[in-house]
Design a protein around this motif. Sequence first.
Motif, PDB file in Angstrom:
ATOM      1  N   MET A   1       0.822  -1.190   0.000  1.00  0.00           N
ATOM      2  CA  MET A   1       0.000   0.000   0.000  1.00  0.00           C
ATOM      3  C   MET A   1       0.866   1.253   0.000  1.00  0.00           C
ATOM      4  O   MET A   1       0.496   2.232  -0.628  1.00  0.00           O
ATOM      5  CB  MET A   1      -0.934  -0.004   1.205  1.00  0.00           C
ATOM      6  N   LYS A   2       1.987   1.198   0.690  1.00  0.00           N
ATOM      7  CA  LYS A   2       2.860   2.375   0.726  1.00  0.00           C
ATOM      8  C   LYS A   2       3.309   2.749  -0.677  1.00  0.00           C
ATOM      9  O   LYS A   2       3.308   3.925  -1.041  1.00  0.00           O
ATOM     10  CB  LYS A   2       4.073   2.101   1.613  1.00  0.00           C
ATOM     11  N   GLN A   3       3.662   1.758  -1.481  1.00  0.00           N
ATOM     12  CA  GLN A   3       4.127   2.025  -2.849  1.00  0.00           C
ATOM     13  C   GLN A   3       3.001   2.637  -3.687  1.00  0.00           C
ATOM     14  O   GLN A   3       3.238   3.566  -4.451  1.00  0.00           O
ATOM     15  CB  GLN A   3       4.615   0.736  -3.488  1.00  0.00           C
ATOM     16  N   ILE A   4       1.808   2.143  -3.522  1.00  0.00           N
ATOM     17  CA  ILE A   4       0.677   2.664  -4.291  1.00  0.00           C
ATOM     18  C   ILE A   4       0.434   4.128  -3.952  1.00  0.00           C
ATOM     19  O   ILE A   4       0.350   4.981  -4.834  1.00  0.00           O
ATOM     20  CB  ILE A   4      -0.591   1.837  -4.022  1.00  0.00           C
ATOM     21  N   TYR A   5       0.323   4.440  -2.679  1.00  0.00           N
ATOM     22  CA  TYR A   5      -0.026   5.785  -2.274  1.00  0.00           C
ATOM     23  C   TYR A   5       1.142   6.763  -2.384  1.00  0.00           C
ATOM     24  O   TYR A   5       0.940   7.949  -2.624  1.00  0.00           O
ATOM     25  CB  TYR A   5      -0.602   5.799  -0.860  1.00  0.00           C
ATOM     26  N   SER A   6       2.367   6.299  -2.240  1.00  0.00           N
ATOM     27  CA  SER A   6       3.510   7.216  -2.315  1.00  0.00           C
ATOM     28  C   SER A   6       3.747   7.716  -3.729  1.00  0.00           C
ATOM     29  O   SER A   6       4.302   8.797  -3.923  1.00  0.00           O
ATOM     30  CB  SER A   6       4.780   6.551  -1.776  1.00  0.00           C
ATOM     31  N   SER A   7       3.301   6.969  -4.746  1.00  0.00           N
ATOM     32  CA  SER A   7       3.493   7.427  -6.119  1.00  0.00           C
ATOM     33  C   SER A   7       2.248   8.111  -6.682  1.00  0.00           C
ATOM     34  O   SER A   7       2.256   8.574  -7.814  1.00  0.00           O
ATOM     35  CB  SER A   7       3.888   6.246  -7.012  1.00  0.00           C
ATOM     36  N   ALA A   8       1.199   8.203  -5.900  1.00  0.00           N
ATOM     37  CA  ALA A   8      -0.034   8.840  -6.363  1.00  0.00           C
ATOM     38  C   ALA A   8       0.106  10.357  -6.349  1.00  0.00           C
ATOM     39  O   ALA A   8       0.736  10.931  -5.461  1.00  0.00           O
ATOM     40  CB  ALA A   8      -1.193   8.430  -5.471  1.00  0.00           C
ATOM     41  N   HIS A  45       4.481   2.572 -17.221  1.00  0.00           N
ATOM     42  CA  HIS A  45       4.974   1.887 -16.029  1.00  0.00           C
ATOM     43  C   HIS A  45       3.824   1.458 -15.130  1.00  0.00           C
ATOM     44  O   HIS A  45       3.902   1.559 -13.920  1.00  0.00           O
ATOM     45  CB  HIS A  45       5.936   2.792 -15.263  1.00  0.00           C
ATOM     46  N   GLN A  46       2.752   0.982 -15.716  1.00  0.00           N
ATOM     47  CA  GLN A  46       1.603   0.600 -14.919  1.00  0.00           C
ATOM     48  C   GLN A  46       1.786  -0.758 -14.263  1.00  0.00           C
ATOM     49  O   GLN A  46       2.446  -1.628 -14.796  1.00  0.00           O
ATOM     50  CB  GLN A  46       0.330   0.643 -15.753  1.00  0.00           C
ATOM     51  N   ALA A  47       1.209  -0.889 -13.116  1.00  0.00           N
ATOM     52  CA  ALA A  47       1.263  -2.167 -12.402  1.00  0.00           C
ATOM     53  C   ALA A  47       0.215  -3.090 -12.992  1.00  0.00           C
ATOM     54  O   ALA A  47      -0.579  -2.712 -13.836  1.00  0.00           O
ATOM     55  CB  ALA A  47       0.989  -1.920 -10.919  1.00  0.00           C
ATOM     56  N   THR A  48       0.181  -4.303 -12.489  1.00  0.00           N
ATOM     57  CA  THR A  48      -0.856  -5.230 -12.934  1.00  0.00           C
ATOM     58  C   THR A  48      -2.163  -4.893 -12.277  1.00  0.00           C
ATOM     59  O   THR A  48      -2.194  -4.291 -11.202  1.00  0.00           O
ATOM     60  CB  THR A  48      -0.456  -6.681 -12.588  1.00  0.00           C
TER      61      THR A  48
END
Length: 49
Positions: A1-8, A45-48
């Motif tokens: 979750m940190k990775q998702i929100y830190s790059s938002a 660079h999208q995630a799955t």
Amino acid sequence: MKQIYSSAKEVYAWLGLDADGSDEVIQAFCQVAECMWDSGLFGKHQATK
């Protein structure tokens, strides 16, 4: 979750109860996101899913 929100760039969260029509709004947001995903608007660079 940190990775998702830190790059938002922006994050919106609803922490309250359901309101009149709120389910329809969430469903519409999901449809827009799905269309953006399918069209490649999320970038190279999208995630799955």
